[in-house]
Design an enzyme around this catalytic site. Structure first.
Site: not given
Ligand SMILES: *Cc1c(COP(=O)(O)O)cnc(C)c1O
Length: 394
Positions: A43, A140, A169, A229, A273, A320, A322
């Site tokens: 992602k 969440r 999660h 994951r 700046y 800055c 850039d």
């Molecule tokens: C982003 C995400 C992950 C990966 O998390 P890491 O900490 O980068 O391994 C796994 N599952 C879900 C649902 C996520 O949103």
């Protein structure tokens, strides 16, 4: 070491993406996965690394499951020829036709989502695929224990959605001793039992992000959980600095530019700046073409260091939009076009995303995902010593 990234770009700033490091980290994740299936989280443009080249390399290495956050991120992978399963972790609240047309697999957690996905699949006479997302304590997204019975009743009305997975999660995965980990896993197990009793036993079950993949055997037991994951581990950072040794990873991204201007300033002369830095002695100041619009955090001014000729040099004055300035007084022989490393290695010295994160009070995830869209990603393979090629300018 001077370098030129080719003539497509007017400035030497680039993020170099090393596929050899990615393969190393994938192998580490695979060995930590204990034989469970691996979903690679790509992602947010693969945490800023470039989703397409990252996914293509991982697919070549046998990864057959990807995780994105948004539907359009999944579509981008399909258009680049990725044919594996793609889980949409953010869930789906519109674009159901797009989901079905691209055979994406969203997380679902409401009756409304099920109904829309069901209709989209029915319209094209096919089957949609989805994983159920449980909220076991992250707070969440996901079906809470109290909502599960209603959700099961909605499932019974759904004809055109095949449920292939059950997901949740963890909120404290990078802290093994945190009691919420075990509590969340117990919630998952109970929800799984209730779904089974109602006739649903999804094939893929998963809760482990990078933290759990590193630390939590219960989250990759091969029985309740048979898929993992990881995200950040693939890119070469641990989810917590304390876990870095244990993770044994190689950073994939290095952020490089070169000196585009050099000058001498007199004692007491202000730089940038607001004059937030004034030369404490006659100084030699280098200007580099990278700024906060490239994702180099403005709070790094007067704080961060970069590498030049293998030595550390401090960013002086305000960053800055850039550009920013670096004090190179102590470095012998500094020249225009000398390479400057913002993140990465140079002559045995190294600056990690973690170091920049600590300087501005954030985590490596934010540093990496902030590398701006206008910084070209240049894909290299340190094991093949081939000429770098430009993967994308976005
Ligand atoms: C982003 C995400 C992950 C990966 O998390 P890491 O900490 O980068 O391994 C796994 N599952 C879900 C649902 C996520 O949103």
């Amino acid at each position: 070491m001077a370098f030129s990234p080719g003539n497509r770009f007017s400035r030497p700033t680039m993020a170099q993406i090393d596929l050899a490091a990615l393969r190393h980290n994938l192998a580490r994740c695979q060995s930590l996965a204990n034989g469970n299936r691996l979903l690679a989280v790509v992602k947010a443009n693969a945490y800023g690394h470039g989703a397409v080249p990252i996914a293509q390399q991982l697919a070549q290495c046998g990864v057959d499951f990807f995780g994105v956050s948004l539907v359009e991120e999944g579509v981008e992978l399909r258009q680049a020829g990725i044919t594996s399963d793609i889980l949409v972790l953010g869930g789906a609240w519109s674009d159901d036709d797009e989901i079905v047309a691209n055979d994406l697999v969203p997380l679902v957690f409401s009756a409304e989502q099920l109904r829309r996905l069901d209709e989209a699949a029915r319209r094209v006479g096919g089957m949609a695929r989805a994983h159920i997302k449980l909220d076991t304590g992250m707070g969440r997204i996901g079906v809470t224990p109290g909502e599960l019975d209603d959700f099961v009743r909605s499932l019974a009305l759904t004809r055109h959605v095949r449920i292939e997975g059950l997901a949740s999660h963890l909120a404290n995965a990078e802290r093994l001793d945190h009691p919420q980990n075990a509590a969340q896993i117990r919630h998952f197990q109970r929800a799984r039992e209730r779904l089974r009793a109602a006739g649903h036993d999804p094939k893929w079950r998963h809760i482990a992000n990078s933290g759990a993949l590193l630390l939590n055997d219960a989250a990759k037991d091969g029985s309740d959980f048979n898929l993992v994951r990881p995200g950040i581990l693939l890119y070469g950072e641990a989810p917590d600095p304390a876990l870095n040794e244990r993770a044994r990873l190689k950073p994939v991204l290095s952020w490089r530019t070169s000196i585009t201007h050099l000058k001498e300033v007199g004692e007491g002369q202000p730089v940038s700046y607001g004059g937030r830095w004034t030369a404490p002695r006659p100084s030699r100041i280098a200007t580099i073409p990278v700024g906060y619009a490239d994702g180099y955090n403005r709070r790094l001014g007067n704080t961060a260091e970069v590498l030049i000729r293998g030595q550390r040099a401090r960013v002086v004055g305000t960053v800055c939009m850039d550009m920013c300035m670096v004090d190179v007084t102590h470095i012998d022989g500094v020249c225009l076009r000398d390479e400057v490393v913002l993140i990465g290695s140079q002559a045995g010295e190294r600056i990690d995303a973690r170091e920049l994160a600590e300087r501005v009070g954030t985590i490596p995830y934010e540093i990496l995902t902030s590398v701006g869209a206008r910084v070209p990603r240049v894909v290299v393979d340190s094991e093949e010593s081939q000429t770098p090629h430009i993967a994308s300018a976005t």
